[in-house]
Design a protein around this motif. Structure first.
Motif, PDB file in Angstrom:
ATOM      1  N   LEU A   9       0.809  -1.218   0.000  1.00  0.00           N
ATOM      2  CA  LEU A   9       0.000   0.000   0.000  1.00  0.00           C
ATOM      3  C   LEU A   9       0.838   1.262   0.000  1.00  0.00           C
ATOM      4  CD1 LEU A   9      -2.911  -0.829   2.469  1.00  0.00           C
ATOM      5  CD2 LEU A   9      -3.037  -0.505   0.011  1.00  0.00           C
ATOM      6  N   TRP A  10       2.013   1.201   0.597  1.00  0.00           N
ATOM      7  CA  TRP A  10       2.869   2.390   0.675  1.00  0.00           C
ATOM      8  C   TRP A  10       3.368   2.831  -0.693  1.00  0.00           C
ATOM      9  CZ3 TRP A  10       7.570   1.439  -1.346  1.00  0.00           C
ATOM     10  CH2 TRP A  10       7.978   0.107  -1.395  1.00  0.00           C
ATOM     11  N   SER A  11       3.266   1.993  -1.708  1.00  0.00           N
ATOM     12  CA  SER A  11       3.727   2.376  -3.040  1.00  0.00           C
ATOM     13  C   SER A  11       2.610   2.943  -3.915  1.00  0.00           C
ATOM     14  CB  SER A  11       4.376   1.177  -3.744  1.00  0.00           C
ATOM     15  OG  SER A  11       3.432   0.146  -3.941  1.00  0.00           O
ATOM     16  N   LEU A  12       1.411   3.079  -3.361  1.00  0.00           N
ATOM     17  CA  LEU A  12       0.279   3.636  -4.110  1.00  0.00           C
ATOM     18  C   LEU A  12       0.141   5.125  -3.805  1.00  0.00           C
ATOM     19  CD1 LEU A  12      -2.311   0.803  -3.439  1.00  0.00           C
ATOM     20  CD2 LEU A  12      -0.944   1.162  -5.495  1.00  0.00           C
ATOM     21  N   TRP A  13       0.036   5.916  -4.862  1.00  0.00           N
ATOM     22  CA  TRP A  13       0.005   7.369  -4.697  1.00  0.00           C
ATOM     23  C   TRP A  13      -1.202   7.834  -3.915  1.00  0.00           C
ATOM     24  CZ3 TRP A  13      -4.057  10.130  -6.658  1.00  0.00           C
ATOM     25  CH2 TRP A  13      -4.847   9.484  -7.620  1.00  0.00           C
ATOM     26  N   TRP A  14      -2.365   7.219  -4.143  1.00  0.00           N
ATOM     27  CA  TRP A  14      -3.579   7.693  -3.496  1.00  0.00           C
ATOM     28  C   TRP A  14      -3.565   7.428  -1.995  1.00  0.00           C
ATOM     29  CZ3 TRP A  14      -6.521   4.139  -0.990  1.00  0.00           C
ATOM     30  CH2 TRP A  14      -6.392   2.805  -1.375  1.00  0.00           C
ATOM     31  N   VAL A  15      -2.815   6.428  -1.546  1.00  0.00           N
ATOM     32  CA  VAL A  15      -2.705   6.162  -0.110  1.00  0.00           C
ATOM     33  C   VAL A  15      -1.973   7.313   0.569  1.00  0.00           C
ATOM     34  CG1 VAL A  15      -1.677   4.622   1.616  1.00  0.00           C
ATOM     35  CG2 VAL A  15      -2.822   3.669  -0.398  1.00  0.00           C
ATOM     36  N   TRP A  16      -0.913   7.796  -0.076  1.00  0.00           N
ATOM     37  CA  TRP A  16      -0.150   8.917   0.489  1.00  0.00           C
ATOM     38  C   TRP A  16      -0.966  10.202   0.481  1.00  0.00           C
ATOM     39  CZ3 TRP A  16       4.083   8.533   3.298  1.00  0.00           C
ATOM     40  CH2 TRP A  16       4.817   7.357   3.217  1.00  0.00           C
ATOM     41  N   LEU A  17      -1.743  10.420  -0.579  1.00  0.00           N
ATOM     42  CA  LEU A  17      -2.575  11.624  -0.620  1.00  0.00           C
ATOM     43  C   LEU A  17      -3.728  11.541   0.380  1.00  0.00           C
ATOM     44  CD1 LEU A  17      -2.629  12.481  -4.429  1.00  0.00           C
ATOM     45  CD2 LEU A  17      -1.241  13.480  -2.612  1.00  0.00           C
ATOM     46  N   ALA A  18      -4.253  10.336   0.600  1.00  0.00           N
ATOM     47  CA  ALA A  18      -5.284  10.165   1.629  1.00  0.00           C
ATOM     48  C   ALA A  18      -4.692  10.409   3.018  1.00  0.00           C
ATOM     49  CB  ALA A  18      -5.900   8.762   1.546  1.00  0.00           C
ATOM     50  N   LEU A  19      -3.468   9.948   3.231  1.00  0.00           N
ATOM     51  CA  LEU A  19      -2.778  10.204   4.493  1.00  0.00           C
ATOM     52  C   LEU A  19      -2.560  11.705   4.684  1.00  0.00           C
ATOM     53  CD1 LEU A  19      -1.244   9.149   7.012  1.00  0.00           C
ATOM     54  CD2 LEU A  19       0.790   9.072   5.565  1.00  0.00           C
ATOM     55  N   ALA A  20      -2.171  12.392   3.621  1.00  0.00           N
ATOM     56  CA  ALA A  20      -1.973  13.842   3.691  1.00  0.00           C
ATOM     57  C   ALA A  20      -3.278  14.543   4.050  1.00  0.00           C
ATOM     58  CB  ALA A  20      -1.433  14.367   2.362  1.00  0.00           C
ATOM     59  N   LEU A  21      -4.368  14.129   3.447  1.00  0.00           N
ATOM     60  CA  LEU A  21      -5.672  14.726   3.743  1.00  0.00           C
ATOM     61  C   LEU A  21      -6.073  14.465   5.190  1.00  0.00           C
ATOM     62  CD1 LEU A  21      -8.196  16.206   2.702  1.00  0.00           C
ATOM     63  CD2 LEU A  21      -9.118  13.973   2.088  1.00  0.00           C
ATOM     64  N   GLY A  22      -5.885  13.235   5.646  1.00  0.00           N
ATOM     65  CA  GLY A  22      -6.216  12.901   7.026  1.00  0.00           C
ATOM     66  C   GLY A  22      -5.387  13.687   8.027  1.00  0.00           C
ATOM     67  N   LEU A  23      -4.102  13.821   7.771  1.00  0.00           N
ATOM     68  CA  LEU A  23      -3.243  14.599   8.665  1.00  0.00           C
ATOM     69  C   LEU A  23      -3.609  16.076   8.648  1.00  0.00           C
ATOM     70  CD1 LEU A  23       0.178  12.876   7.967  1.00  0.00           C
ATOM     71  CD2 LEU A  23      -1.097  12.853  10.121  1.00  0.00           C
ATOM     72  N   GLY A  24      -3.988  16.578   7.487  1.00  0.00           N
ATOM     73  CA  GLY A  24      -4.430  17.968   7.394  1.00  0.00           C
ATOM     74  C   GLY A  24      -5.698  18.213   8.197  1.00  0.00           C
ATOM     75  N   ILE A  25      -6.603  17.255   8.176  1.00  0.00           N
ATOM     76  CA  ILE A  25      -7.835  17.382   8.960  1.00  0.00           C
ATOM     77  C   ILE A  25      -7.525  17.296  10.449  1.00  0.00           C
ATOM     78  CG2 ILE A  25     -10.013  16.215   9.516  1.00  0.00           C
ATOM     79  CD1 ILE A  25     -10.192  15.530   6.487  1.00  0.00           C
ATOM     80  N   LEU A  26      -6.633  16.386  10.840  1.00  0.00           N
ATOM     81  CA  LEU A  26      -6.256  16.271  12.254  1.00  0.00           C
ATOM     82  C   LEU A  26      -5.541  17.520  12.763  1.00  0.00           C
ATOM     83  CD1 LEU A  26      -5.085  12.563  12.551  1.00  0.00           C
ATOM     84  CD2 LEU A  26      -7.108  13.614  13.559  1.00  0.00           C
ATOM     85  N   GLU A  27      -4.879  18.240  11.869  1.00  0.00           N
ATOM     86  CA  GLU A  27      -4.191  19.469  12.272  1.00  0.00           C
ATOM     87  C   GLU A  27      -5.169  20.498  12.813  1.00  0.00           C
ATOM     88  OE1 GLU A  27      -1.430  22.219  13.144  1.00  0.00           O
ATOM     89  OE2 GLU A  27      -0.956  20.205  12.450  1.00  0.00           O
ATOM     90  N   ILE A  28      -6.394  20.462  12.326  1.00  0.00           N
ATOM     91  CA  ILE A  28      -7.414  21.385  12.820  1.00  0.00           C
ATOM     92  C   ILE A  28      -7.691  21.133  14.304  1.00  0.00           C
ATOM     93  CG2 ILE A  28      -9.855  22.038  12.608  1.00  0.00           C
ATOM     94  CD1 ILE A  28      -9.576  21.361   9.599  1.00  0.00           C
ATOM     95  N   LEU A  29      -7.629  19.872  14.720  1.00  0.00           N
ATOM     96  CA  LEU A  29      -7.892  19.516  16.108  1.00  0.00           C
ATOM     97  C   LEU A  29      -6.688  19.734  17.012  1.00  0.00           C
ATOM     98  CD1 LEU A  29      -9.828  16.201  15.422  1.00  0.00           C
ATOM     99  CD2 LEU A  29     -10.776  18.459  15.886  1.00  0.00           C
ATOM    100  N   ALA A  30      -5.484  19.691  16.444  1.00  0.00           N
ATOM    101  CA  ALA A  30      -4.256  19.837  17.241  1.00  0.00           C
ATOM    102  C   ALA A  30      -3.332  20.822  16.545  1.00  0.00           C
ATOM    103  CB  ALA A  30      -3.562  18.491  17.398  1.00  0.00           C
ATOM    104  N   PRO A  31      -3.573  22.126  16.716  1.00  0.00           N
ATOM    105  CA  PRO A  31      -2.768  23.116  15.997  1.00  0.00           C
ATOM    106  C   PRO A  31      -1.321  23.141  16.473  1.00  0.00           C
ATOM    107  CG  PRO A  31      -4.191  24.176  17.586  1.00  0.00           C
ATOM    108  CD  PRO A  31      -4.564  22.733  17.574  1.00  0.00           C
ATOM    109  N   GLY A  32      -0.472  23.617  15.616  1.00  0.00           N
ATOM    110  CA  GLY A  32       0.949  23.734  15.944  1.00  0.00           C
ATOM    111  C   GLY A  32       1.823  23.413  14.755  1.00  0.00           C
TER     112      GLY A  32
END
Length: 102
Positions: A9-32
């Motif tokens: 799964l780590w070699s699939l581009w969409w997995v990394w972009l989904a991870l980026a989106l998820g981390l971006g959403i979590l940043e809203i809950l934990a700023p810094g």
């Protein structure tokens, strides 16, 4: 899927972009900007894998290199965010007197 043969799964581009989106959403809950730095790193890795070519193929075939590129771009993203949006000089409040002194 076997992680050692390059088809994980780590070699699939969409997995990394989904991870980026998820981390971006979590940043809203934990700023810094910490999670946002990781989101930038994941987005860069996802973009490199999506673009393909020799770099994308080499990156997708090496889990270690993928993690190194992710870490480097995460650090660069975090440093860039810290410099542009971090604590500014003169932003610290200096207290001249105590509110209990009257």
């Amino acid at each position: 899927m076997d992680m050692m043969t390059g088809d994980g799964l780590w070699s699939l581009w969409w997995v990394w972009l989904a991870l980026a989106l998820g981390l971006g959403i979590l940043e809203i809950l934990a700023p810094g900007f910490i999670l946002l730095g990781f989101a930038i790193g994941a987005a860069v890795v996802g973009a490199l894998l999506a673009l393909g070519g020799p770099l994308g193929a080499y990156l997708g075939g090496s889990f270690t290199l993928t993690l190194v590129v992710f870490a480097v771009f995460s650090l660069i993203g975090w440093i860039g965010l810290r410099r542009t949006m971090g604590v500014r000089k003169g932003q610290v409040k200096t207290w001249d007197r105590d509110i209990n002194e009257d």
